[in-house]
Scaffold this motif. Structure first.
Motif, PDB file in Angstrom:
ATOM      1  N   GLN A 164       0.813  -1.200   0.000  1.00 20.08           N
ATOM      2  CA  GLN A 164       0.000   0.000   0.000  1.00 20.08           C
ATOM      3  C   GLN A 164       0.852   1.257   0.000  1.00 20.08           C
ATOM      4  O   GLN A 164       0.555   2.228  -0.699  1.00 20.08           O
ATOM      5  CB  GLN A 164      -0.943   0.001   1.204  1.00 20.08           C
ATOM      6  N   GLN A 165       1.934   1.242   0.771  1.00 16.34           N
ATOM      7  CA  GLN A 165       2.816   2.403   0.815  1.00 16.34           C
ATOM      8  C   GLN A 165       3.440   2.668  -0.550  1.00 16.34           C
ATOM      9  O   GLN A 165       3.530   3.816  -1.002  1.00 16.34           O
ATOM     10  CB  GLN A 165       3.915   2.190   1.862  1.00 16.34           C
ATOM     11  N   SER A 168       0.693   4.087  -2.853  1.00 11.88           N
ATOM     12  CA  SER A 168       0.256   5.433  -2.491  1.00 11.88           C
ATOM     13  C   SER A 168       1.281   6.494  -2.872  1.00 11.88           C
ATOM     14  O   SER A 168       0.956   7.688  -2.887  1.00 11.88           O
ATOM     15  CB  SER A 168      -0.041   5.512  -0.992  1.00 11.88           C
ATOM     16  N   ASN A 169       2.503   6.084  -3.198  1.00 13.40           N
ATOM     17  CA  ASN A 169       3.496   7.041  -3.699  1.00 13.40           C
ATOM     18  C   ASN A 169       3.157   7.506  -5.113  1.00 13.40           C
ATOM     19  O   ASN A 169       3.687   8.524  -5.568  1.00 13.40           O
ATOM     20  CB  ASN A 169       4.891   6.412  -3.705  1.00 13.40           C
ATOM     21  N   ARG A 172      -3.696   7.905  -6.008  1.00 13.18           N
ATOM     22  CA  ARG A 172      -4.666   8.204  -4.962  1.00 13.18           C
ATOM     23  C   ARG A 172      -5.510   6.951  -4.705  1.00 13.18           C
ATOM     24  O   ARG A 172      -5.660   6.111  -5.575  1.00 13.18           O
ATOM     25  CB  ARG A 172      -5.575   9.361  -5.396  1.00 13.18           C
ATOM     26  N   GLU A 173      -6.065   6.849  -3.514  1.00 14.57           N
ATOM     27  CA  GLU A 173      -6.872   5.672  -3.182  1.00 14.57           C
ATOM     28  C   GLU A 173      -8.015   5.501  -4.165  1.00 14.57           C
ATOM     29  O   GLU A 173      -8.380   4.373  -4.526  1.00 14.57           O
ATOM     30  CB  GLU A 173      -7.414   5.802  -1.755  1.00 14.57           C
ATOM     31  N   ILE A 176      -7.316   3.250  -7.187  1.00 11.25           N
ATOM     32  CA  ILE A 176      -6.964   1.847  -6.984  1.00 11.25           C
ATOM     33  C   ILE A 176      -8.235   1.011  -6.889  1.00 11.25           C
ATOM     34  O   ILE A 176      -9.084   1.249  -6.024  1.00 11.25           O
ATOM     35  CB  ILE A 176      -6.109   1.675  -5.716  1.00 11.25           C
ATOM     36  N   SER A 439     -11.743  -1.671  -0.210  1.00  7.37           N
ATOM     37  CA  SER A 439     -10.960  -0.563   0.316  1.00  7.37           C
ATOM     38  C   SER A 439      -9.736  -1.120   1.020  1.00  7.37           C
ATOM     39  O   SER A 439      -9.709  -2.281   1.442  1.00  7.37           O
ATOM     40  CB  SER A 439     -11.794   0.265   1.296  1.00  7.37           C
ATOM     41  N   TYR A 440      -8.728  -0.287   1.188  1.00  9.36           N
ATOM     42  CA  TYR A 440      -7.518  -0.734   1.881  1.00  9.36           C
ATOM     43  C   TYR A 440      -7.832  -1.098   3.327  1.00  9.36           C
ATOM     44  O   TYR A 440      -7.282  -2.053   3.872  1.00  9.36           O
ATOM     45  CB  TYR A 440      -6.445   0.359   1.822  1.00  9.36           C
TER      46      TYR A 440
END
Length: 502
Positions: A164-165, A168-169, A172-173, A176, A439-440
């Motif tokens: 996830q990290q 996210s670089n 945007r959520e 995804i 969702s994450y």
């Protein structure tokens, strides 16, 4: 046209792999055949094996001939082929992404709105997305960019956080789309409609009337050619962490304020957060694992899991997993949720089986009658998509005797086709509807639930139970029930008391 979407570009990485060939391309073909793809929608596939479009298209035609509903139609395939292009390249080479950027820059050929589908191994996700960002293919000045990621999202809680990290670089959520094809099945969607579109069951849908709930996915197939990947995964990761926990949230959630993605995710997340943690020192009371041995599935003799190709000879990977979970909230306190999945089982069966409590016996106390059979509500997911309610009635004749009967309802009419789960989910991606994507927060909460089990099972021991191929799994799974009168439900069919033994 039927529910036609706006024009967009699908870029499929890994187009020569099993997922693309067996699921994605047939789904896109079916959507094209039904007139649900905009005429301007284009599909750009990538792979390493074929040197050019003609070679790839020839193999694709052969694949579709054996997979699409009703056989390949020349007119539809011609139209489908006109919207498809192929690009050979190595995803690990930076030059490939420069060539991809140049190809997609042709606005006469490819619409600006673009969905990148990762039909790849999970280890490739982060690298591909980083390279897409380097050539500005994730920028949204001219149109939206969405990235579709298949399960598993990580292999445990820690690896999911690392992935996830990395994503996210660059994203945007909202960009995804973590896809779980199980949620695209018509019957799974029907659970929401059945629950929240009808007032009939709501007064009964709680701990006062429900004894326990079983969520089951059994299949007679083995691991096929997935030996190496499956041996590193297992049934708990492959099915329970994703598919069956998601089914649990659909069954147990409260009504969302709307079908919007945020509202649906919020209610599902509440359920996952309410699941009681499994104590690390009592894993055996809540989880059972098994592995198929040699046996007979139907008329065929099949080999043991450890004899499958690319599987370690001393493998402790589970091909069967069963969990008992409790949801500590007002509606479900005290109701066990039992999740079970297995390969090389007797038959293909996926369903939600809801067992109601037995009625008080005072009405029959002056007679010889006993009503020991429970009422069941059965929601068949596959292969039979149906709803079945089992009840106790009086048997014909003068004597006051009882028997079980059932009310059966199919979810579709005889002349209605069964769409593949990927078809609607692909359209949801184009529409920007994330309601049936994960969702994450849901992913991480699911990992938290099963992480203690994964850690316990990472140590080889005697808790791996062998079961013969063609059975319903190891008998050790019976110990998850709180009462001797409870047992696993295997099929939708009538079975006397409504329950069946392993």
């Amino acid at each position: 046209m039927n529910n036609m979407t706006e024009p967009c570009t699908f870029v499929i990485f890994g187009a020569t792999g099993d997922l693309a060939r067996g699921k994605l391309l047939p789904a896109l073909y079916h959507l094209d055949a039904a007139g649900r793809l905009h005429p301007g929608t284009r599909i750009l596939t990538t792979g390493r094996r074929h040197p050019d479009r003609d070679a790839w298209l020839s193999e694709t035609r052969a694949d579709l001939s054996g997979t699409v509903r009703g056989g390949l139609q020349q007119e539809v395939f011609t139209r489908f082929a006109d919207r498809v292009d192929y690009m050979q390249g190595d995803l690990r080479q930076a030059d490939f992404y420069k060539q991809l950027q140049a190809r997609l820059a042709d606005r006469q050929g490819f619409p600006a709105d673009t969905a990148f589908y990762m039909a790849l191994g999970a280890s490739d996700y982060a690298g591909v997305i980083e390279n897409l960002d380097r050539v500005a293919l994730l920028e949204e000045q001219l149109g939206w960019r969405r990235v579709v990621i298949e399960k598993p999202f990580g292999n445990d809680l820690q690896s999911a956080a690392i992935l996830q990290q990395k994503l996210s670089n660059h994203l945007r959520e909202e960009q995804i789309y973590r896809i779980d094809h199980y949620l695209g099945k018509e019957t799974v969607r029907n659970i929401l409609v059945f629950r929240f579109g009808n007032v009939l069951m709501e007064p009964l849908w709680n701990r006062d009337t429900i004894d326990h709930i079983q969520i089951i996915h059994a299949e007679p197939q083995g691991i096929g050619k997935r030996g190496a990947t499956y041996d590193a995964s297992g049934a708990l990761r492959d099915m329970i962490q994703s598919h069956l926990l998601q089914l649990l949230t659909f069954v147990a959630m409260e009504s969302p304020v709307s079908m919007a993605a945020e509202a649906l995710h919020a209610e599902k997340l509440k359920v996952l957060k309410s699941i009681r943690p499994i104590p690390a020192d009592r894993i055996g009371d809540y989880a059972v694992r098994g592995q198929y041995d040699a046996g007979k599935v139907g008329p065929d003799d099949v080999i043991a899991y450890r004899d499958e190709g690319r599987v370690a000879a001393d493998s402790h990977t589970e091909t069967f997993a069963a969990l008992k979970l409790h949801i500590d909230n007002w509606r479900w306190a005290g109701v066990p949720f039992l999740l079970r999945t297995g390969k090389r089982m007797t038959a293909k069966q996926a369903m939600v089986a809801i067992c109601f409590k037995q009625p008080p016996q005072q009405f029959f106390r002056s007679s010889h009658i006993r009503c020991d059979a429970s009422n069941w509500l059965l929601i068949g997911i596959q292969p039979n998509e149906c709803l079945r309610l089992e009840m106790t009635v009086k048997a014909p004749g003068e004597a006051l005797a009882t028997r079980q009967t059932a009310l059966d309802a199919a979810f579709r009419k005889a002349d209605e086709t069964v769409n593949d789960a990927y078809e609607e989910l692909l359209l949801d991606i184009v529409r920007g509807d994330r309601s049936l994507f994960l969702s994450y927060e849901e992913v991480t909460q699911a990992w938290q639930i099963i992480d203690p089990v994964l850690k316990a099972w990472s140590k080889p021991g005697e808790d791996l139970h062998l079961y013969p191929a063609g059975s319903w799994g190891p008998r050790a799974a019976d110990r998850l029930f709180d009462s001797a009168c409870q047992s696993w439900r295997h099929t939708l069919g009538a079975c006397g008391c409504g329950m069946e033994k392993l």
